[in-house]
Design an enzyme around this catalytic site. Sequence first.
Site, PDB file in Angstrom:
ATOM      1  N   GLY A   1     -38.386  14.081  43.139  1.00 17.33           N
ATOM      2  CA  GLY A   1     -37.472  13.734  42.543  1.00 17.33           C
ATOM      3  C   GLY A   1     -37.106  12.729  41.884  1.00 17.33           C
ATOM      4  CB  CYS A   2     -38.305  12.694  37.866  1.00 18.92           C
ATOM      5  SG  CYS A   2     -39.439  11.060  39.335  1.00 18.92           S
ATOM      6  CB  THR A   3     -37.839  17.865  39.632  1.00 18.10           C
ATOM      7  OG1 THR A   3     -38.903  17.949  38.858  1.00 18.10           O
ATOM      8  CG2 THR A   3     -37.493  19.400  39.552  1.00 18.10           C
TER       9      THR A   3
END
Length: 162
Positions: A53-55
Site C-alpha cells: 500500500g505504501c509503495t
Amino acid sequence: MPRGAPDHERATAARRHRPAFTLPDADGREVSLADHAGRKVIVYFYPAALTPGCTKQACDFTDNLAFLTDHGYDVIGISPDKPEKLAKFRDQEDLKVTLLADPAKETLEAYGAFGEKKLYGKTVIGVIRSTVIVDEQGKVERALYNVKATGHVAKIIKDLGL
C-alpha cells in the site's frame, strides 16, 4: 489528545500545533518544513516503506509530482522508518518525492498521524495513513485521516481544484 481521537479532533489538534519539523531524509540530510516556505506542501504520513500500500501511494505521488510542483505544491512523505530503509525504498521504486524518517514518531504524533486505528477489525496503535496540506505561511490548511493508499492522490488533486 487521546490515541483514539476522531478525525476532526486530530485535524483540530494538527491546526493548533505549529507544524514545523526537521527530520532526516533518505540520505541522512536534515530537511525542515521551513525549507519550503513560500510554497504549499503536501505532507503525507504512511506506515512503512517497502509495503504494497505504501509503495502504491509513494509511486502515485511520484507519478503526479511534476503536476503538483507546477501547481505550487511540494510533496513530503514521512514514516517511522530509518533513513537507510527510505533510501532502499526510493532506489527500488525510483521515487522522486522527498521521504523523511521519524523513528521517534514525534512529528507523526504532533500531526495526529499516530495512535489508535482499526487494522483487520482489531484496534491497534500505529501510523494512521494521513495527508496534511500546509499553506505558504506554514499553517495547516487541510488535514485528512484514515485515507486510502490507492486513489488518494487523484482525490487530493480533485479536492484542491487542480
